[in-house]
Design a protein around this motif. Structure first.
Motif, short mmCIF file in Angstrom:
data_model
loop_
_atom_site.label_atom_id
_atom_site.label_comp_id
_atom_site.label_asym_id
_atom_site.label_seq_id
_atom_site.Cartn_x
_atom_site.Cartn_y
_atom_site.Cartn_z
N THR A 421 -9.23 -4.35 -8.76
CA THR A 421 -9.65 -4.48 -7.37
C THR A 421 -8.65 -3.95 -6.35
N VAL A 422 -7.37 -3.90 -6.74
CA VAL A 422 -6.37 -3.51 -5.77
C VAL A 422 -6.57 -2.06 -5.30
N SER A 423 -6.16 -1.82 -4.09
CA SER A 423 -6.25 -0.45 -3.59
C SER A 423 -5.10 0.37 -4.20
N PHE A 424 -5.41 1.59 -4.62
CA PHE A 424 -4.43 2.38 -5.38
C PHE A 424 -3.49 3.22 -4.51
N ASP A 425 -2.75 2.53 -3.70
CA ASP A 425 -1.69 3.23 -2.98
C ASP A 425 -0.38 2.53 -3.30
N HIS A 426 0.70 3.20 -3.02
CA HIS A 426 2.02 2.70 -3.42
C HIS A 426 2.26 1.25 -3.01
N ASP A 427 2.06 0.95 -1.74
CA ASP A 427 2.40 -0.38 -1.24
C ASP A 427 1.54 -1.47 -1.84
N SER A 428 0.26 -1.22 -1.91
CA SER A 428 -0.64 -2.22 -2.47
C SER A 428 -0.30 -2.47 -3.94
N LEU A 429 -0.06 -1.37 -4.66
CA LEU A 429 0.25 -1.50 -6.08
C LEU A 429 1.53 -2.30 -6.27
N GLU A 430 2.51 -1.99 -5.46
CA GLU A 430 3.77 -2.71 -5.60
C GLU A 430 3.57 -4.20 -5.36
N GLN A 431 2.87 -4.50 -4.29
CA GLN A 431 2.65 -5.89 -3.93
C GLN A 431 1.90 -6.61 -5.05
N ALA A 432 0.85 -5.98 -5.51
CA ALA A 432 0.01 -6.61 -6.52
C ALA A 432 0.75 -6.81 -7.84
N LEU A 433 1.49 -5.78 -8.25
CA LEU A 433 2.14 -5.87 -9.56
C LEU A 433 3.35 -6.81 -9.54
N ARG A 434 4.02 -6.85 -8.41
CA ARG A 434 5.14 -7.80 -8.32
C ARG A 434 4.60 -9.23 -8.34
N ALA A 435 3.50 -9.42 -7.64
CA ALA A 435 2.87 -10.74 -7.63
C ALA A 435 2.44 -11.11 -9.05
N ALA A 436 1.89 -10.13 -9.74
CA ALA A 436 1.44 -10.35 -11.12
C ALA A 436 2.61 -10.78 -11.99
N ALA A 437 3.72 -10.11 -11.81
CA ALA A 437 4.89 -10.42 -12.62
C ALA A 437 5.33 -11.87 -12.39
N SER A 438 5.42 -12.24 -11.14
CA SER A 438 5.91 -13.60 -10.90
C SER A 438 4.86 -14.63 -11.30
N HIS A 439 3.62 -14.23 -11.19
CA HIS A 439 2.54 -15.11 -11.64
C HIS A 439 2.72 -15.45 -13.12
#
Length: 488
Positions: A421-439
């Motif tokens: 679902t995330v938008s595929f741009d650098h900032d969104s990806l970074e935010q989403a994946l970092r959140a995923a990691a901490s999750h």
RNA sequence: GGCGCUAUCGUCUAGGGGUUAGGACGUGAGAUUCUCAAUCUUAAAACCCGGGUUCGAUUCCCGGUAGCGCUACCA
């Protein structure tokens, strides 16, 4: 004083290769130094093909020399072919003979000098020939007996030949140490020494800048200019390029590493190659090494030229000098992205990869700091352009420290959800994946490796978010899905 | 063999009668970072040998040694 102030008149320099093979890095350097001198002092650059050696010359070689020079992107102002100037050479040889400064040598070729050796001075000329009377010489010539024409070098007069070299300074040698060298071969063709000097005189060359292997030949050339009744030009000799073992770079011994096309094909930038070659035997003396062509032109002087031979530091494993590689990397990074992209294009095409200009333009910034040669771009970025990732070792999906297959799979599965679902741009990806990691209670480094390997097929790759943004959602999801299978 | 040229870190080089002999590449260590790369810090690393000149030589001179070049009717 070596000629720091190159005369009031504009200099005329020349590059005079003999077309007997591909363009050699040493020749390329000689061309470059001449060109720099011409451009620095607003003079004229002459290109002259010294093709008097019919046996060894070839049209293919002429073409490859042009090809090399074209790649270097350096120009010249006038162009000549020595073979078309034969009449002039013979006429001048005749004139020298008429002045009594040369004599006919009827000794059959190769018969003389068979044994190196011996009696001091015996090598200076073929005994008997120098003293032949003019009558007998004419008679034998008229009878059709073949002869070579030799310079009658002054003997026993303690005459010292001297000149001031632009690089090596004062040079002198006793005429008695110079042999009676040939001007004309017995087939009537001029030798290199004759043709070269006659042409240099006729073309009004003001500065002869050439390899140091000609330093001792210069004394002969002085004699020829004198016989021609011409003022000799200025000479400047360049230290030679040698292999790590100290031997002069040669095609036969060292193979393709001495061909400029090898550098071109591997993905050197011409400006980087020129920069590198200039630093071999020349220094701007200000601790600067990374230089643009324009900067080199302004900084160039003969005083900056060193006198010792320079080693091109290649090895069996790596044909390129580490410094050449570093300079190339620097020049690559200095290039505008669009320009670099179009230079990269042919390398992908040659590798059979379909790299559209748009996509390559997006990829270029991601790899430009990671390559030293244009050719390396293909292996650095191939995964952007293939449909199917090349098979990789699934264990690489598992972070080496503190991870196992189950954890990697958890990461990938969670990533699959998030990325849907995330938008595929650098900032969104970074935010989403970092959140995923901490999750998942993981550190970024741990969590990103499985994803990176899944998406790129390797552990070392460009930054993850940019990479995924270029790849796009569909490709990323597919590849991550496959990775999950691999871990099953 | 004769003649010529050359000699500073592994390599490219700066310097020059008195310097902690400088820079760069490469190499080692560290920092930074999502990996790699880049970047930054840092370390190790050189005046060929022997004489002379000089208060003092790596620098100037001589000799030696070594390397390279020329010694072709190749270029």
């Amino acid at each position: 004083m070596p000629d720091s102030t190159p005369s009031q008149k504009t200099p005329r320099v020349r590059f005079a290769p003999s077309p007997t093979g591909y363009l050699h890095v040493g020749s390329a350097r000689t061309f470059i130094f001449n060109w720099l001198y011409a451009r620095r002092y607003r003079g004229t650059m002459v290109l002259r093909l010294d093709d008097t050696d019919v046996e060894r010359n070839s049209e293919a070689s002429v073409q490859s020399i042009f090809e090399g020079l074209r790649w270097l992107d350096l120009d010249w102002d006038e162009e000549y072919k020595q073979s078309e100037r034969l009449a002039l050479h013979r006429q001048q040889a005749e004139a020298i003979f008429a002045k009594g400064l040369a004599y006919r040598d009827f000794t059959p070729a190769h018969a003389a000098g068979e044994e190196q050796s011996s009696a001091q001075g015996a090598w200076l000329f073929n005994p008997g020939m120098r003293e032949l009377s003019r009558e007998e010489s004419d008679r034998r010539a008229a009878a059709g007996e073949p002869f070579a024409l030799r310079y009658r070098v002054p003997r026993g007069q303690d005459q010292s030949l001297r000149f001031v070299d632009g690089v090596y300074g004062e040079q002198s040698k006793l005429a008695d140490e110079v042999e009676d060298f040939a001007l004309l071969r017995s087939d009537g063709m001029p030798t290199y020494h004759l043709a070269s000097c006659v042409d240099d005189a006729d073309l009004a060359i003001s500065h002869i800048i050439r390899g140091q292997d000609h330093l001792t030949n210069t004394f002969k050339h002085l004699l020829i200019f004198e016989a021609l009744g011409m003022e000799p030009p200025q000479f400047a000799h360049l230290p030679l390029l040698v292999a790590p073992d100290g031997a002069k770079l040669s095609k036969r011994k060292h193979g393709p590493v001495v061909s400029v096309t090898t550098y071109r094909d591997a993905g050197f930038l011409p400006q980087a190659f020129i920069n590198f070659l200039c630093l071999l035997g020349w220094s701007p003396k200000n601790d600067r090494e990374f230089l643009t062509i324009d900067e080199i032109v302004t900084a160039f002087t003969l005083e900056g030229v060193n006198r010792a031979n320079a080693v091109v530091n290649f090895t069996e494993d790596d044909p390129f000098d580490p410094k050449a590689l570093w300079l190339n990397a620097e020049h690559i990074r200095a290039l505008p992205v669009a320009e670099l992209t179009s230079l990269l294009q042919p390398f992908f095409a040659a590798a059979g990869l379909e790299a559209t200009p748009e996509k390559l333009l997006a990829v270029t910034p991601l790899i430009r700091e990671r390559i030293k040669l244009l050719g390396e771009a293909v292996s650095a970025a191939d995964f952007f352009f293939v449909k199917e990732l090349a098979p990789y070792d699934p264990t690489e999906l598992v972070p080496q420290k503190g991870g196992d297959a189950a954890m990697a799979r958890r990461v990938l599965q969670h990533a699959l959800e998030v990325l849907a679902t995330v938008s595929f741009d650098h900032d969104s990806l970074e935010q989403a994946l970092r959140a995923a990691a901490s999750h998942l209670g993981l550190k970024a480094g741990q969590a990103f490796q499985p994803i990176r390997v899944a998406v790129c097929g390797r552990k070392n790759a460009p930054p993850l978010f940019e990479t995924m943004a270029v790849l796009g959602r569909e490709v990323c999801l597919t590849r991550i899905g496959q990775a999950v299978q691999f871990l099953a």
